[in-house]
Design a protein around this motif. Structure first.
Motif, PDB file in Angstrom:
ATOM      1  N   ARG A  18       0.836  -1.202   0.000  1.00  0.00           N
ATOM      2  CA  ARG A  18       0.000   0.000   0.000  1.00  0.00           C
ATOM      3  C   ARG A  18       0.868   1.248   0.000  1.00  0.00           C
ATOM      4  O   ARG A  18       1.991   1.253   0.502  1.00  0.00           O
ATOM      5  N   ARG A  19       0.305   2.323  -0.554  1.00  0.00           N
ATOM      6  CA  ARG A  19       1.011   3.598  -0.596  1.00  0.00           C
ATOM      7  C   ARG A  19       0.054   4.716  -0.198  1.00  0.00           C
ATOM      8  O   ARG A  19      -1.176   4.577  -0.274  1.00  0.00           O
ATOM      9  N   ILE A  20       0.610   5.848   0.187  1.00  0.00           N
ATOM     10  CA  ILE A  20      -0.206   6.996   0.597  1.00  0.00           C
ATOM     11  C   ILE A  20      -0.829   7.658  -0.616  1.00  0.00           C
ATOM     12  O   ILE A  20      -2.020   7.934  -0.661  1.00  0.00           O
ATOM     13  N   GLN A  21      -0.002   7.972  -1.614  1.00  0.00           N
ATOM     14  CA  GLN A  21      -0.458   8.513  -2.905  1.00  0.00           C
ATOM     15  C   GLN A  21      -1.381   9.733  -2.732  1.00  0.00           C
ATOM     16  O   GLN A  21      -2.559   9.695  -3.076  1.00  0.00           O
ATOM     17  N   LEU A  22      -0.818  10.818  -2.217  1.00  0.00           N
ATOM     18  CA  LEU A  22      -1.589  12.054  -2.081  1.00  0.00           C
ATOM     19  C   LEU A  22      -1.828  12.737  -3.417  1.00  0.00           C
ATOM     20  O   LEU A  22      -2.739  13.541  -3.555  1.00  0.00           O
ATOM     21  N   GLY A  23      -1.015  12.417  -4.400  1.00  0.00           N
ATOM     22  CA  GLY A  23      -1.150  13.081  -5.694  1.00  0.00           C
ATOM     23  C   GLY A  23      -0.076  14.139  -5.873  1.00  0.00           C
ATOM     24  O   GLY A  23       0.929  14.179  -5.164  1.00  0.00           O
ATOM     25  N   GLU A  24      -0.309  15.013  -6.827  1.00  0.00           N
ATOM     26  CA  GLU A  24       0.660  16.060  -7.136  1.00  0.00           C
ATOM     27  C   GLU A  24       0.499  17.230  -6.172  1.00  0.00           C
ATOM     28  O   GLU A  24      -0.601  17.642  -5.854  1.00  0.00           O
ATOM     29  N   GLY A  25       1.604  17.748  -5.742  1.00  0.00           N
ATOM     30  CA  GLY A  25       1.613  18.910  -4.849  1.00  0.00           C
ATOM     31  C   GLY A  25       3.042  19.323  -4.577  1.00  0.00           C
ATOM     32  O   GLY A  25       3.983  18.513  -4.677  1.00  0.00           O
ATOM     33  N   ARG A  26       3.221  20.581  -4.209  1.00  0.00           N
ATOM     34  CA  ARG A  26       4.573  21.098  -4.024  1.00  0.00           C
ATOM     35  C   ARG A  26       4.870  21.493  -2.587  1.00  0.00           C
ATOM     36  O   ARG A  26       6.005  21.835  -2.275  1.00  0.00           O
ATOM     37  N   ASP A  27       3.868  21.464  -1.707  1.00  0.00           N
ATOM     38  CA  ASP A  27       4.145  21.899  -0.345  1.00  0.00           C
ATOM     39  C   ASP A  27       4.815  20.775   0.437  1.00  0.00           C
ATOM     40  O   ASP A  27       5.034  19.666  -0.049  1.00  0.00           O
ATOM     41  N   GLU A  28       5.155  21.084   1.709  1.00  0.00           N
ATOM     42  CA  GLU A  28       5.929  20.164   2.533  1.00  0.00           C
ATOM     43  C   GLU A  28       5.176  18.870   2.827  1.00  0.00           C
ATOM     44  O   GLU A  28       5.796  17.803   2.924  1.00  0.00           O
ATOM     45  N   ILE A  29       3.856  18.954   2.964  1.00  0.00           N
ATOM     46  CA  ILE A  29       3.083  17.749   3.289  1.00  0.00           C
ATOM     47  C   ILE A  29       3.113  16.760   2.130  1.00  0.00           C
ATOM     48  O   ILE A  29       3.289  15.546   2.329  1.00  0.00           O
TER      49      ILE A  29
ATOM     50  N   SER B 234       8.341   6.580  -1.022  1.00  0.00           N
ATOM     51  CA  SER B 234       9.658   6.122  -1.457  1.00  0.00           C
ATOM     52  C   SER B 234      10.281   5.199  -0.419  1.00  0.00           C
ATOM     53  O   SER B 234      10.897   4.173  -0.758  1.00  0.00           O
ATOM     54  N   LEU B 235      10.104   5.560   0.867  1.00  0.00           N
ATOM     55  CA  LEU B 235      10.625   4.716   1.937  1.00  0.00           C
ATOM     56  C   LEU B 235       9.940   3.352   1.940  1.00  0.00           C
ATOM     57  O   LEU B 235      10.597   2.314   2.112  1.00  0.00           O
ATOM     58  N   LEU B 236       8.628   3.340   1.729  1.00  0.00           N
ATOM     59  CA  LEU B 236       7.897   2.072   1.675  1.00  0.00           C
ATOM     60  C   LEU B 236       8.347   1.216   0.498  1.00  0.00           C
ATOM     61  O   LEU B 236       8.400  -0.012   0.607  1.00  0.00           O
ATOM     62  N   ASP B 237       8.658   1.862  -0.634  1.00  0.00           N
ATOM     63  CA  ASP B 237       9.190   1.118  -1.778  1.00  0.00           C
ATOM     64  C   ASP B 237      10.488   0.409  -1.403  1.00  0.00           C
ATOM     65  O   ASP B 237      10.691  -0.774  -1.723  1.00  0.00           O
ATOM     66  N   THR B 238      11.358   1.144  -0.707  1.00  0.00           N
ATOM     67  CA  THR B 238      12.648   0.566  -0.304  1.00  0.00           C
ATOM     68  C   THR B 238      12.457  -0.579   0.681  1.00  0.00           C
ATOM     69  O   THR B 238      13.084  -1.636   0.564  1.00  0.00           O
ATOM     70  N   ILE B 239      11.553  -0.352   1.669  1.00  0.00           N
ATOM     71  CA  ILE B 239      11.307  -1.393   2.684  1.00  0.00           C
ATOM     72  C   ILE B 239      10.694  -2.629   2.046  1.00  0.00           C
ATOM     73  O   ILE B 239      11.109  -3.766   2.330  1.00  0.00           O
ATOM     74  N   GLU B 240       9.712  -2.410   1.164  1.00  0.00           N
ATOM     75  CA  GLU B 240       9.061  -3.554   0.522  1.00  0.00           C
ATOM     76  C   GLU B 240      10.054  -4.350  -0.313  1.00  0.00           C
ATOM     77  O   GLU B 240      10.052  -5.592  -0.285  1.00  0.00           O
ATOM     78  N   ALA B 241      10.921  -3.627  -1.031  1.00  0.00           N
ATOM     79  CA  ALA B 241      11.915  -4.323  -1.852  1.00  0.00           C
ATOM     80  C   ALA B 241      12.857  -5.137  -0.966  1.00  0.00           C
ATOM     81  O   ALA B 241      13.205  -6.282  -1.290  1.00  0.00           O
ATOM     82  N   GLY B 242      13.273  -4.555   0.180  1.00  0.00           N
ATOM     83  CA  GLY B 242      14.157  -5.279   1.087  1.00  0.00           C
ATOM     84  C   GLY B 242      13.486  -6.500   1.686  1.00  0.00           C
ATOM     85  O   GLY B 242      14.094  -7.567   1.792  1.00  0.00           O
ATOM     86  N   VAL B 243      12.207  -6.341   2.085  1.00  0.00           N
ATOM     87  CA  VAL B 243      11.478  -7.469   2.661  1.00  0.00           C
ATOM     88  C   VAL B 243      11.282  -8.574   1.623  1.00  0.00           C
ATOM     89  O   VAL B 243      11.410  -9.766   1.941  1.00  0.00           O
ATOM     90  N   GLN B 244      10.967  -8.177   0.398  1.00  0.00           N
ATOM     91  CA  GLN B 244      10.787  -9.173  -0.656  1.00  0.00           C
ATOM     92  C   GLN B 244      12.082  -9.939  -0.918  1.00  0.00           C
ATOM     93  O   GLN B 244      12.069 -11.164  -1.129  1.00  0.00           O
ATOM     94  N   ARG B 245      13.214  -9.190  -0.888  1.00  0.00           N
ATOM     95  CA  ARG B 245      14.501  -9.878  -1.079  1.00  0.00           C
ATOM     96  C   ARG B 245      14.769 -10.841   0.066  1.00  0.00           C
ATOM     97  O   ARG B 245      15.273 -11.951  -0.152  1.00  0.00           O
TER      98      ARG B 245
END
Length: 452
Positions: free
Chosen positions: A198-209, A218-229
């Motif tokens: 699962r991902r948050i996927q807020l959409g396009e935006g330029r502010d800090e949130i 991006s962090l979840l992508d890295t964690i998921e890839a590591g867990v899958q490995r």
């Protein structure tokens, strides 16, 4: 302040700032308005007095006065005098000083009967007649009274403005922080469901949130890839170890069947055989959990006689407990049936009872039982062994976690309870544990009679 939520702090900050702004604006407004009010009264007085010159004429040997002089336009009283203070025409406020000296062209402030007035005297010549004096009088107190009424109304409305500011601040902060709430909700769901896809996927935006949300994804992508490995590595290693372990066991069995081995050699082969079987069991559990992680563990639901299955587990582990000088007592309600995977349920009982044997004490007891409660079957395993301290209880479901490996029985891998938890959840059930050091441990499970 640190105990308050960010939304509450933003609402308070917004409300305080808006209240300060309102106070400053009202202060400046009333200050300027007071000055402008008095200035406007003077201007109206001067304009009214200047216009009155046209209302006086001298015809046929007598003075004529227009009736407009008697009208109270903008609250201005007009009166016409001769130079000797003789009142010719006009009207004065009630209680005003009649013999007030003339001061040509100067606006004065005069108090009479507790009321403040602006007074303006202007001389003007009348054609074919003498010079007359027109006096204009306007009440300052009346104007100030209207101003004070406006001020009181503003003070009455001030709490409403504060409340409106707070409400606006709440909705603005709620709208501004709604992406944060979505991030928190999604992360909690990921944590609860253990679904790293699962991902948050807020959409396009330029502010800090939005940047924070993208960083989380991006962090979840890295964690998921590591867990899958890691899962793939565990699965590959488990598969690769099964063949050599099978060969080792096969050769151990072949050697032990031969009669020419001396006792020392036979003892060493038996140790190799025992350790290989323990390792084979560990690999089997690893492979099972790896398949479960990858969603490849199949659960074959069928009608299961849970009473009979529990009785078989009790009979098997009674002998194992007796070898460790323990007594196993079973309390099984007959006629318990549920929809489940028989193989997995056998493994569930086996792991729970093996755990009780491993961490029980010599001469101790193990109690087990099963009974129906409504639409669920409740079963338990209790021992009077070494127990588990409170700080370790949340971690016992983790793989390879052992509270004190030195106090357990040989062959304990630390994977049994992880498998038990997965099997219970796969059957839409719940599991809980109660324990105290030196008093033993109780595992309690509940499974639904029919799967939803």
């Amino acid at each position: 302040m640190k105990r308050l939520s960010l939304k509450t702090r933003l609402v308070l900050l917004y409300t305080v700032v808006m209240v300060l702004v309102i106070c400053i604006v009202l202060g400046l407004l009333f200050s300027i308005s007071s000055y402008e009010l008095l200035s406007n009264v003077q201007n109206q007085l001067e304009e009214r007095v200047s216009q009155s010159f046209d209302y006086v004429t001298y015809e046929d040997g007598r003075l004529k006065f227009d009736s407009d002089l008697l009208e109270l336009q903008h609250g201005v009283y007009l009166s016409i005098y001769e130079q000797d203070h003789n009142l010719l025409y006009g009207k004065l406020p009630y209680g005003f000083i009649y013999d007030l000296p003339f001061v040509d062209g100067q606006v004065r402030t005069v108090s009479s009967e507790g009321v403040d007035y602006y007074v303006l005297d202007m001389e003007f010549p009348v054609e074919d007649y003498d010079t007359l004096v027109v006096r204009g009088i306007v009440s300052i107190s009346e104007a100030e009274r209207n101003f004070r009424y406006t001020l009181r109304m503003s003070l009455v409305l001030f709490p409403a403005l504060v409340l409106l500011s707070a409400v606006c601040g709440y909705f603005l902060s709620r709208r501004a922080l709604s992406p944060v709430s979505r991030i928190i909700r999604t992360v909690r769901e990921i944590q609860k469901e253990q679904d790293l896809s699962r991902r948050i996927q807020l959409g396009e935006g330029r502010d800090e949130i939005y940047t924070l949300a993208k960083t989380f994804d991006s962090l979840l992508d890295t964690i998921e890839a590591g867990v899958q490995r890691e899962k793939q590595f565990t699965s590959d290693v488990s598969h690769e170890l099964r063949t050599p372990l099978s060969v080792i066991l096969m050769h151990c069995e072949a050697l032990l069947e031969e009669g020419h081995l001396d006792e020392e050699t036979r003892s060493q082969v038996q140790v190799i055989d025992q350790k290989s079987r323990s390792l084979t069991n560990l690999v089997s559990q690893l492979l099972f959990l790896s398949r479960a992680d990858q969603g490849r563990a199949k659960v074959q639901m069928e009608q299961v006689d849970f009473s009979e299955l529990t009785a078989m587990a009790a009979e098997e582990f009674s002998e194992l407990a007796a070898e460790q000088n323990m007594t196993l007592q079973a309390q099984i309600q007959p006629g318990l049936f549920l929809q489940g995977d028989q193989t997995l349920l056998i493994r569930l009982w086996s792991n729970l009872l093996q755990n009780a044997v491993n961490y029980g004490q010599a001469g101790g007891h193990i109690w087990m039982g099963a009974q129906r409660e409504g639409e669920r079957i409740r079963f338990w395993v209790r021992d009077d062994g070494i127990g588990i301290s409170t700080e370790h209880l949340p971690h016992i479901w983790e793989r390879f976690y052992q509270v004190d490996p030195s106090r357990g029985r040989p062959g304990s891998s630390g994977l049994g309870l992880a498998m038990v938890q997965w099997i219970v959840h796969a059957h839409h059930g719940t599991i809980s544990v109660e324990s105290a050091p030196g008093k033993g441990t109780t595992f309690t499970c509940e499974l639904p009679v029919s799967q939803v």
